[in-house]
Scaffold this motif. Structure first.
Motif, PDB file in Angstrom:
ATOM      1  N   THR A 110       0.841  -1.208   0.000  1.00  0.00           N
ATOM      2  CA  THR A 110       0.000   0.000   0.000  1.00  0.00           C
ATOM      3  C   THR A 110       0.873   1.255   0.000  1.00  0.00           C
ATOM      4  N   ASN A 137      -5.228  -7.256  -6.553  1.00  0.00           N
ATOM      5  CA  ASN A 137      -5.871  -5.940  -6.519  1.00  0.00           C
ATOM      6  C   ASN A 137      -5.774  -5.365  -7.940  1.00  0.00           C
ATOM      7  N   LYS A 174     -10.895  -7.661  -6.620  1.00  0.00           N
ATOM      8  CA  LYS A 174     -11.067  -6.791  -5.452  1.00  0.00           C
ATOM      9  C   LYS A 174     -11.242  -5.342  -5.898  1.00  0.00           C
ATOM     10  N   GLY A 175     -12.317  -4.754  -5.445  1.00  0.00           N
ATOM     11  CA  GLY A 175     -12.618  -3.379  -5.872  1.00  0.00           C
ATOM     12  C   GLY A 175     -12.148  -2.312  -4.901  1.00  0.00           C
ATOM     13  N   HIS A 177      -9.611  -0.565  -4.661  1.00  0.00           N
ATOM     14  CA  HIS A 177      -8.905   0.588  -5.228  1.00  0.00           C
ATOM     15  C   HIS A 177      -9.802   1.497  -6.062  1.00  0.00           C
ATOM     16  N   SER A 183     -17.574  -0.899  -1.840  1.00  0.00           N
ATOM     17  CA  SER A 183     -16.316  -1.543  -2.203  1.00  0.00           C
ATOM     18  C   SER A 183     -16.668  -2.988  -2.520  1.00  0.00           C
ATOM     19  N   ALA A 184     -17.074  -3.214  -3.775  1.00  0.00           N
ATOM     20  CA  ALA A 184     -17.524  -4.553  -4.167  1.00  0.00           C
ATOM     21  C   ALA A 184     -16.330  -5.415  -4.542  1.00  0.00           C
ATOM     22  N   VAL A 201     -15.669   1.777   3.890  1.00  0.00           N
ATOM     23  CA  VAL A 201     -15.445   2.452   5.165  1.00  0.00           C
ATOM     24  C   VAL A 201     -14.495   3.620   4.908  1.00  0.00           C
ATOM     25  N   GLY A 208      -2.918  -4.372   5.077  1.00  0.00           N
ATOM     26  CA  GLY A 208      -3.071  -5.811   5.230  1.00  0.00           C
ATOM     27  C   GLY A 208      -4.439  -6.364   4.882  1.00  0.00           C
ATOM     28  N   THR A 209      -5.307  -5.555   4.271  1.00  0.00           N
ATOM     29  CA  THR A 209      -6.637  -6.086   3.931  1.00  0.00           C
ATOM     30  C   THR A 209      -6.537  -7.219   2.909  1.00  0.00           C
ATOM     31  N   GLY A 210      -5.640  -7.034   1.925  1.00  0.00           N
ATOM     32  CA  GLY A 210      -5.503  -8.050   0.873  1.00  0.00           C
ATOM     33  C   GLY A 210      -4.970  -9.355   1.452  1.00  0.00           C
ATOM     34  N   LEU A 213      -7.810 -10.953   3.517  1.00  0.00           N
ATOM     35  CA  LEU A 213      -8.898 -11.513   2.702  1.00  0.00           C
ATOM     36  C   LEU A 213      -8.481 -12.849   2.094  1.00  0.00           C
ATOM     37  N   LYS A 235     -16.055 -11.097   3.539  1.00  0.00           N
ATOM     38  CA  LYS A 235     -16.238  -9.659   3.312  1.00  0.00           C
ATOM     39  C   LYS A 235     -16.954  -8.992   4.486  1.00  0.00           C
ATOM     40  N   LEU A 238     -14.406  -8.686   7.107  1.00  0.00           N
ATOM     41  CA  LEU A 238     -13.361  -7.710   6.758  1.00  0.00           C
ATOM     42  C   LEU A 238     -13.859  -6.279   6.928  1.00  0.00           C
TER      43      LEU A 238
HETATM   44  N1  LIG Z   1     -12.203   1.438   2.581  1.00  0.00           N
HETATM   45  C1  LIG Z   1     -12.663   0.201   2.466  1.00  0.00           C
HETATM   46  N2  LIG Z   1     -13.873  -0.138   2.966  1.00  0.00           N
HETATM   47  C2  LIG Z   1     -14.350  -1.392   2.865  1.00  0.00           C
HETATM   48  N3  LIG Z   1     -13.688  -2.380   2.256  1.00  0.00           N
HETATM   49  C3  LIG Z   1     -12.474  -2.116   1.721  1.00  0.00           C
HETATM   50  C4  LIG Z   1     -11.900  -0.812   1.791  1.00  0.00           C
HETATM   51  N4  LIG Z   1     -10.680  -0.845   1.180  1.00  0.00           N
HETATM   52  C5  LIG Z   1     -10.503  -2.117   0.770  1.00  0.00           C
HETATM   53  N5  LIG Z   1     -11.582  -2.883   1.074  1.00  0.00           N
HETATM   54  C6  LIG Z   1     -11.748  -4.303   0.831  1.00  0.00           C
HETATM   55  O1  LIG Z   1     -10.535  -4.928   1.266  1.00  0.00           O
HETATM   56  C7  LIG Z   1     -10.188  -5.998   0.414  1.00  0.00           C
HETATM   57  C8  LIG Z   1      -8.819  -5.735  -0.186  1.00  0.00           C
HETATM   58  O2  LIG Z   1      -9.019  -4.880  -1.268  1.00  0.00           O
HETATM   59  P1  LIG Z   1      -7.937  -4.048  -2.046  1.00  0.00           P
HETATM   60  O3  LIG Z   1      -8.463  -3.875  -3.411  1.00  0.00           O
HETATM   61  O4  LIG Z   1      -7.611  -2.824  -1.251  1.00  0.00           O
HETATM   62  O5  LIG Z   1      -6.723  -5.058  -2.058  1.00  0.00           O
HETATM   63  P2  LIG Z   1      -5.201  -4.899  -1.758  1.00  0.00           P
HETATM   64  O6  LIG Z   1      -4.700  -3.646  -2.406  1.00  0.00           O
HETATM   65  O7  LIG Z   1      -4.543  -6.165  -2.125  1.00  0.00           O
HETATM   66  O8  LIG Z   1      -5.161  -4.734  -0.211  1.00  0.00           O
HETATM   67  P3  LIG Z   1      -3.897  -4.257   0.646  1.00  0.00           P
HETATM   68  O9  LIG Z   1      -4.363  -2.997   1.336  1.00  0.00           O
HETATM   69  O10 LIG Z   1      -3.613  -5.338   1.617  1.00  0.00           O
HETATM   70  O11 LIG Z   1      -2.769  -4.044  -0.312  1.00  0.00           O
HETATM   71  C9  LIG Z   1     -11.336  -6.071  -0.594  1.00  0.00           C
HETATM   72  O12 LIG Z   1     -12.322  -6.959  -0.082  1.00  0.00           O
HETATM   73  C10 LIG Z   1     -11.872  -4.658  -0.633  1.00  0.00           C
HETATM   74  O13 LIG Z   1     -13.203  -4.615  -1.089  1.00  0.00           O
END
Ligand SMILES: Nc1ncnc2c1ncn2[C@@H]1O[C@H](COP(=O)(O)OP(=O)(O)OP(=O)(O)O)[C@@H](O)[C@H]1O
Ligand SMILES: Cc1ncc(COP(=O)(O)O)c(N)n1
Length: 478
Positions: A110, A137, A174-175, A177, A183-184, A201, A208-210, A213, A235, A238
């Motif tokens: 990130t 992502n 993953k949506g 971004h 955030s679908a 949110v 660490g969301t990715g 998940l 989801k 998360l």
């Molecule tokens: N602000 C948010 N509110 C709700 N859900 C979110 C938010 N940001 C990311 N997500 C969710 O978190 C998960 C990770 O999505 P994202 O597309 O950010 O992946 P990523 O870039 O691999 O994550 P990371 O932050 O670990 O690099 C997905 O389920 C996404 O929908």
């Protein structure tokens, strides 16, 4: 059966991403977590400082040490760093053949730091064809699909389908971004796209969301769920974990999510909100449904992302100016009623600050003072009524204004950018001095609540809750 889930990934000593996030997630979903380290990463919530990669042969030794002894139900692959490490993992997967393999094709953190050699991208592309689920992502999906990064959901779906068809695997699109109120995500195969909607949110705690998940998907799949059902459960969890992340107060950058938020809700002394055992902590927790509505209301969302019409913002500021004039007066009354000298001084300083600094900010936008709108009048009438009940009730009624704005400012400022039309507003409420003042107000209210009678505390609770509802009405008015 408790699924035995192995994470093969890099480390995050600050605990938010990588193997540390994977183990927490596997545990949160009832799995038995195991971990083989590919790379040691000196990182925290602000970014990556350096990466140390042990010799590839040592990776092979770690993998064998686990698989020679333990039956593995699922594997989650995270940061693989470079081609020699990927080759070792591929050879091991061929030999051990775990029934579920999920690949989070980690390329860039990130923070923008690279976690994969550019030369290893082709090896990751080949690896996609050997796993059961890939969770890229949008930037990673673009690299894997060999196309520019998608900026719309439709373009992202096309890329995910192309990847699914080319690798004959399932893609979790993953949506996170993309911009927007939701955030679908979606489970995508060459034949079908099955989206799972989710609330977005407003927060900076997404570190660490990715990782989390993908670990949740591996654990749920090994527990017998379809990919689609697994995504639904993952989801929901998360989104809650992201919402509770800020209360952990970990780090100064993109903070971690709260993997165990669902447990804390049932174990009072484990609640992440440090104030929960206090009067203000409980009042804050009890106001969660109202605060959720504040976050979700159109005005607040569009103020944060900068799409709010200037006329609506001007109308709001004019009402806020009306409000602040009387709010400053009520803070002065709190100063007059306070017994302790430091409390008198604090409320008096607040009154001056409300009058001077915030009015100065507003004068830049507001030409002339309008009459109070109904929501403004109702809120102020409530504060005046609280004043008539005395010091305890007055300060309980005054608290939501500073606390809610400090909380919103801290989270909304994540959307500040060079030409943000409301950047100055966002920065005002995210200012550390404003956050400090809200914290001090909170500690005074707690001290007073502790000394109050139980009737007094009940009246304080009602006044605080009513102010929160007035805050919501104020945001819903423009
Ligand atoms: N602000 C948010 N509110 C709700 N859900 C979110 C938010 N940001 C990311 N997500 C969710 O978190 C998960 C990770 O999505 P994202 O597309 O950010 O992946 P990523 O870039 O691999 O994550 P990371 O932050 O670990 O690099 C997905 O389920 C996404 O929908
Ligand atoms: C070891 C490791 N693996 C993955 C990530 C990506 O997570 P994020 O994009 O949230 O920083 C990371 N930062 N560190």
């Amino acid at each position: 059966m408790t699924p035995r889930v192995l994470s093969i990934a890099g480390t995050d000593p600050s605990g938010g991403a990588g193997i540390q996030a994977d183990l927490k997630t596997i545990g949160a979903f009832g799995g038995y977590g195991m971990a083989v380290v590919t790379a040691l990463v000196a990182q925290n919530t602000e970014g990556v400082r350096s990466v140390h990669v042990p010799p590839p042969a040592f990776l092979a030794e770690q993998l064998d040490a686990v698989s020679d002894d333990v039956v593995i139900d699922a594997v989650k692959l995270g940061m693989l760093h470079s081609t020699p490490l990927i080759d070792i993992v591929v050879a091991w997967l061929e030999r051990v053949r775990p029934p579920v393999v999920v690949l989070d094709p980690v390329m860039v953190a990130t923070s923008g730091d690279r976690l994969l050699d550019a030369a290893a991208e082709a090896a990751i592309r080949r690896l996609c064809a050997r796993v059961d689920l890939v969770t890229p992502n949008l930037p990673e999906l673009a690299v894997l699909a060999g196309q520019p990064e998608a900026t719309t959901w439709a373009a992202a779906v096309d890329q995910a389908q192309a990847l699914a068809a080319a690798t004959d695997t399932v893609v979790l699109l993953k949506g996170g971004h993309l911009a927007g109120a939701t955030s679908a995500d979606a489970v995508v195969t060459a034949e079908a796209v099955r989206p799972v909607e989710g609330r977005r949110v407003i927060t900076t705690t997404t570190h660490g969301t990715g990782c989390s998940l993908s670990s949740a998907m591996a654990t749920l799949r090994a527990s017998g769920f379809s990919w689609f059902d697994a995504l639904g459960h993952a989801k929901e969890w998360l989104t809650g974990a992201i919402e509770h992340g800020a209360a952990l107060e970990v780090g100064r950058g993109n903070g971690p999510i709260d993997h165990f938020h669902h447990l804390r809700e049932h174990v009072p002394h484990l609640r992440a909100d440090v104030g929960s055992p206090t009067w203000t902590g409980r009042a804050w927790d009890d106001s969660a449904p109202v605060r959720d509505r504040v976050d979700a209301c159109e005005f607040v969302r569009r103020l944060g992302d900068g799409t709010l019409e200037p006329e609506r913002f001007a109308w709001y500021l004019a009402q806020d100016a009306v409000y602040l004039g009387e709010y400053a007066e009520l803070l002065a009354r709190a100063a007059a009623l306070a017994g302790a000298p430091e409390e008198q001084a604090f409320w008096a300083r607040g009154s001056v600050a409300a009058q001077e600094e915030e009015m100065r900010l507003h004068r830049a936008w507001v030409a002339g003072m309008p009459a109070a709108a109904p929501a403004t009048r109702a809120y102020l009438d409530h504060l005046h009524a609280a004043h008539r009940h005395g010091y305890e009730v007055l300060i309980a009624a005054l608290l939501p204004c500073s606390w809610l704005y400090a909380d919103l400012g801290r989270r909304l400022v994540a959307q500040d950018r060079p030409a943000h039309p409301y950047g100055a507003w966002l920065r005002t409420y995210a200012d550390p001095a404003f956050l400090d003042a809200a914290e001090t107000a909170r500690s005074i209210v707690d001290r007073v609540a502790e000394a109050a009678s139980s009737d007094g505390r009940n009246a304080m609770t009602a006044a605080f809750a009513a102010s929160m509802r007035h805050e919501l009405a104020f945001f819903e008015a423009p």
